[in-house]
Enzyme design. Structure first.
Site, PDB file in Angstrom:
ATOM      1  N   GLY A  61       0.967  -1.151  -0.013  1.00  0.00           N
ATOM      2  CA  GLY A  61       0.030  -0.135  -0.040  1.00  0.00           C
ATOM      3  C   GLY A  61       0.683   1.305  -0.229  1.00  0.00           C
ATOM      4  O   GLY A  61       2.023   1.336  -0.406  1.00  0.00           O
ATOM      5  N   SER A  62       0.469   2.433   0.587  1.00  0.00           N
ATOM      6  CA  SER A  62       0.850   3.576   0.749  1.00  0.00           C
ATOM      7  C   SER A  62       2.406   3.908   1.084  1.00  0.00           C
ATOM      8  O   SER A  62       2.964   4.798   0.607  1.00  0.00           O
ATOM      9  CB  SER A  62       0.013   4.657   1.067  1.00  0.00           C
ATOM     10  OG  SER A  62      -1.306   4.716   0.408  1.00  0.00           O
ATOM     11  N   THR A  63       2.810   2.860   1.973  1.00  0.00           N
ATOM     12  CA  THR A  63       4.287   3.023   2.448  1.00  0.00           C
ATOM     13  C   THR A  63       5.052   2.904   1.230  1.00  0.00           C
ATOM     14  O   THR A  63       6.243   3.625   1.338  1.00  0.00           O
ATOM     15  CB  THR A  63       4.375   1.901   3.535  1.00  0.00           C
ATOM     16  OG1 THR A  63       4.043   0.646   2.964  1.00  0.00           O
ATOM     17  CG2 THR A  63       3.966   2.199   4.717  1.00  0.00           C
TER      18      THR A  63
END
Length: 574
Positions: free
Chosen positions: A305-307
């Site tokens: 995801g956004s990491t």
């Protein structure tokens, strides 16, 4: 005359046959007595010798401050020698009583005709001493070693455990087997032809050689606190599991790796009390044990995801396809070919700079810069950053990245990959890559092994690990530290803000497959101090109930950990 001649011939044939046989027997006897004597002497010796092994003490595992995490406990092995038992019924009754075994089980072994039969291993020393004091004929009590873990469940998937033969099975115990294992000793006793030990003949002992001590980078206090924090958030969010890693981003030394729920290292083959084992097949039970022993940080992959936007940002900045002041417009979605790919903010973020885009974790911004970079270059940076290889962390069973083939990356795949979907990596891979981006551009190897000492406490080896320099420029690294610090101070990671410290990081909320199951993984990766990172950490919450956003539930966990760990590390440095 014919009969006499015939009889003489017969006598001569028999005579010569007898001579040949005698010569052959003499030759065979000479060969056995002179040329093959050593072999038969050895066989004769073996018939009159009984050998018992003395298990070597396994080397201890210590944390970075000398706290003993794995050691040995003296236990006993109880055996019987059939030919030496004088009172069979008394022996069976006493062994059954002291060892807590069924009489039928003990009888079967006592009555078995063999040179030596083990009754029970890993018997408590107190019990072994009591049996020894009974002075039962034919009963042998040999002292032995059993692996013992003073802190029970602490770092169970990392430390691992040993089997009945004292060999490592999982974790560091098996990875560093060559250093930890010792050399077994032996006890030799002489017997007569019936196998009964001769009285008055001294035992011949070869003492065992203990294994070496392994010092690891883990800090007991940090590991304990991370496990407490993981258990707390797992209970609060009714999550399936929680994983936490804390590491030095400059050299890859791992301070803590928590996988909750953990298991009892002193009883590793017992499943959780919440599981009904009454109707489990052996195969199903083994599957459940394997799941219990899994280290999610290295054995399991997931969509980050956004990491992962931190890695996309570094690649695009390094290639020069974006600057911090570039502007973008987010209407809440982006059309890529025939797909409408949405931002997490339905109404969109409107006009924003790249800096604001990373603060807002805006998907359309990252899709745009990813499309600027192109599929070929994006794939090349995957390789350059080391994402397509293993991290080579010193734990067994590391999983590799699950990634599209280069030729299969279309515009839609590229767009989703920029914000951490449609491929899978391990948590340790993600944290290692972000570490390498913020430490000046050096790809490090995450590890636990630090030093090896012999049984006298003398250092015999300092373990070293590979580094790869310049995966990004120092300029890109400095920019990334600034951008990720702004995510915490002004953006989606504000729940990780800690007064008095400069924290950088990135939040993520990813959906597991299949999407229809509506299960999520909430995570946050953060480092401190942001201008000169000394520690980087990651919190991953699997399938939390209720609110599941990484910035809301994962970031505060790392903030609370840092609130305790950062002052502690500062004190350690002084």
């Amino acid at each position: 005359m014919k009969n006499r001649t015939y009889n003489k011939k017969k006598i001569m044939i028999v005579f010569f046959a007898a001579v040949i046989m005698i010569i052959a027997l003499l030759g065979r006897m000479i060969f056995l007595m002179i040329f093959d004597a050593e072999y038969y002497q050895k066989r004769a010796k073996e018939l009159h010798e009984r050998e018992r092994k003395i298990k070597a003490a396994r080397g201890e595992i210590l944390d970075r401050n000398g706290v003993v995490l794995a050691t040995n406990k003296t236990v006993c092995t109880i055996s019987v020698i059939h030919n030496q038992i004088k009172n069979k019924e008394q022996t069976i009754q006493m062994l059954s009583k002291e060892l807590g075994l069924e009489e039928a089980y003990v009888r079967k072994r006592v009555e078995k005709i063999s040179s030596m039969e083990k009754i029970k291993t890993n018997v408590e020393k107190e019990v072994g001493d009591r049996i020894r004091n009974l002075d039962l004929d034919g009963v042998k009590v040999d002292e032995d070693f059993k692996r013992y873990y003073p802190y029970g469940e602490l770092a169970s998937q990392v430390l691992g455990f040993t089997g009945g033969d004292n060999q490592g099975i999982i974790g560091l115990e098996v990875k560093y087997e060559e250093y930890l294992k010792g050399v077994n000793g032996t006890i030799l006793t002489m017997t007569d032809a019936r196998g009964i030990e001769l009285e008055g003949v001294a035992e011949d002992r070869m003492e065992p050689k203990p294994g070496n001590t392994l010092e690891i980078t883990m800090d007991y206090n940090i590991q304990s606190y991370c496990e407490q924090a993981a258990k707390r958030v797992m209970e609060e969010k009714e999550a399936d599991a929680v994983a936490i890693i804390l590491m030095d981003p400059q050299n890859g030394e791992i301070y803590a790796m928590a996988n909750v729920p953990e298991f009892n290292l002193n009883d590793p083959f017992t499943l959780s009390s919440k599981i009904d084992t009454s109707e489990l097949t052996d195969e199903k039970k083994q599957d459940l044990l394997n799941q219990m022993w899994r280290n999610r940080c290295i054995n399991d992959t997931y969509e980050p995801g956004s990491t992962f936007k931190a890695i996309t940002s570094a690649a695009c900045l390094e290639e020069g396809v974006v600057t911090v002041n570039d502007t973008f417009s987010c209407p809440g979605y982006k059309i890529v070919e025939d797909r409408k790919i949405r931002c997490h903010k339905v109404g969109g973020h409107g006009l924003e700079t790249f800096t604001q885009g990373i603060q807002n974790s805006c998907n359309p911004v990252f899709m745009e810069i990813g499309l600027r970079l192109g599929a070929d270059k994006f794939y090349d940076y995957f390789q350059k950053f080391g994402l397509l290889k293993l991290t080579n962390v010193d734990l067994p069973g590391e999983a590799g990245t699950i990634m599209h083939k280069k030729e299969d990356i279309g515009l839609v795949e590229l767009a989703t990959m920029t914000f951490g979907q449609s491929f899978q990596i391990t948590p340790i891979q993600l944290l290692t890559t972000i570490s390498s981006i913020i430490n000046g551009g050096t790809r490090i190897t995450p590890h636990f092994g630090k030093k090896v000492y012999n049984s006298d406490g003398k250092e015999i080896k300092t373990l070293t690990y590979q580094k790869q320099k310049e995966i990004v420029s120092k300029e890109t690294s400095e920019t990334m530290k600034m951008l990720l610090e702004s995510v915490v101070s002004e953006g989606s990671g504000h729940n990780a803000y800690l007064e008095g410290y400069r924290i950088g990081g990135k939040t993520a909320t990813s959906q597991t497959l299949p999407r229809s199951a509506n299960k999520y993984i909430s995570s946050f990766a953060g480092f401190a101090p942001a201008n000169d990172p000394k520690v980087i950490g990651m919190v991953i919450i699997y399938n939390p109930k209720g609110i599941y956003y990484g910035g809301t539930i994962a970031a505060p966990v790392l903030r609370d950990i840092y609130d305790n760990v950062l002052p502690y590390l500062e004190k350690q440095e002084k």
